[in-house]
Write an enzyme that holds these catalytic residues in place. Structure first.
Site, mmCIF file in Angstrom:
data_model
loop_
_atom_site.group_PDB
_atom_site.id
_atom_site.type_symbol
_atom_site.label_atom_id
_atom_site.label_comp_id
_atom_site.label_asym_id
_atom_site.label_seq_id
_atom_site.Cartn_x
_atom_site.Cartn_y
_atom_site.Cartn_z
ATOM 1 N N ASP A 1 38.257 67.888 39.803
ATOM 2 C CA ASP A 1 37.990 67.024 40.964
ATOM 3 C C ASP A 1 39.030 65.939 41.214
ATOM 4 O O ASP A 1 38.794 65.072 42.061
ATOM 5 C CB ASP A 1 36.620 66.350 40.795
ATOM 6 C CG ASP A 1 35.463 67.323 40.921
ATOM 7 O OD1 ASP A 1 35.689 68.461 41.349
ATOM 8 O OD2 ASP A 1 34.337 66.921 40.592
ATOM 9 N N SER A 34 29.286 74.046 45.708
ATOM 10 C CA SER A 34 30.254 73.890 44.622
ATOM 11 C C SER A 34 29.630 73.966 43.229
ATOM 12 O O SER A 34 30.350 74.098 42.246
ATOM 13 C CB SER A 34 31.011 72.573 44.772
ATOM 14 O OG SER A 34 30.132 71.486 44.587
ATOM 15 N N HIS A 91 28.686 67.146 40.316
ATOM 16 C CA HIS A 91 29.553 68.057 39.561
ATOM 17 C C HIS A 91 29.342 67.877 38.057
ATOM 18 O O HIS A 91 28.734 66.905 37.624
ATOM 19 C CB HIS A 91 31.021 67.847 39.916
ATOM 20 C CG HIS A 91 31.412 68.503 41.203
ATOM 21 N ND1 HIS A 91 32.631 68.290 41.799
ATOM 22 C CD2 HIS A 91 30.746 69.353 42.026
ATOM 23 C CE1 HIS A 91 32.701 68.981 42.928
ATOM 24 N NE2 HIS A 91 31.561 69.629 43.081
#
Length: 196
Positions: free
Chosen positions: A123, A57, A96
């Site tokens: 998210d 990701s 992230h």
């Protein structure tokens, strides 16, 4: 006789004192590793100073298997920073990027919204039900460096536990037999640096 035969003979000839010495040595190695980990926790200000990227990701910046080094300070988190966070109800931390920051005027606390670089959506779907921001207590640390691909060892041992057990067994066998083999080779004059 071969390596396996020598190993079996070595195990049979182990004395109690040797076993105790090797057990204490192994205990000291494990204890040293724990002390180093705890020292890293104190220096970096995070409960997990090193994490492995488990998904794609964050590509192309970080690839699956990269190791990230984390640090946490009291400075406010800013948009663009890469953070590792843990959400209530999930065991595995997530790596992230912070895309939005919301500062509360009355307290000065900062809430953040994150997104994986490769993902098209933020998210919020990964957060706990009804949660739209991450609070400071969710953030484990900021990424301050990385080492590519080294985390594949951890990923492989997690996904294929038999490899982990084989490796642990082989290392244990090596520890148990190493002192005895050195002693035997010294007696036979085959030890390195013996001059013969």
């Amino acid at each position: 006789m071969g390596f396996i035969g020598e190993t079996v003979d070595s195990i049979k000839s182990i004395k109690i004192r040797q076993v105790l010495t090797q057990t204490v040595t192994l205990g000291m190695i494990v204890t040293s590793a724990l002390i180093i980990w705890k020292a890293l926790m104190c220096v970096t200000g995070t409960e997990s100073p090193v994490v492995v990227v488990l998904s794609g990701s964050m590509e192309p910046g970080f690839k699956r298997g990269d190791i990230l080094f984390l640090h946490m300070t009291q400075e406010p988190i800013r948009a663009g920073e890469i953070v590792v966070y843990n959400v209530d109800g999930r065991d595995i931390p997530i790596v992230h990027r912070v895309i939005k920051v919301h500062e509360r005027r009355n307290t000065g606390d900062v809430d953040v919204l994150t997104k994986g670089d490769y993902n098209k959506d933020d998210d919020i779907g990964l957060y706990a039900d009804g949660q739209i921001w991450l609070n400071r207590h969710h953030i484990m640390g900021r990424a301050v460096g990385f080492f590519p691909y080294v985390g594949w060892v951890t990923i492989t041992m997690t996904e294929k536990p038999i490899i982990k057990y084989i490796l642990i067994g082989a290392l244990g066998l090596l520890v148990i037999t190493s002192k005895d083999r050195q002693h035997t080779e010294k007696k036979a004059g085959r030890w390195w640096g013996s001059g013969s």
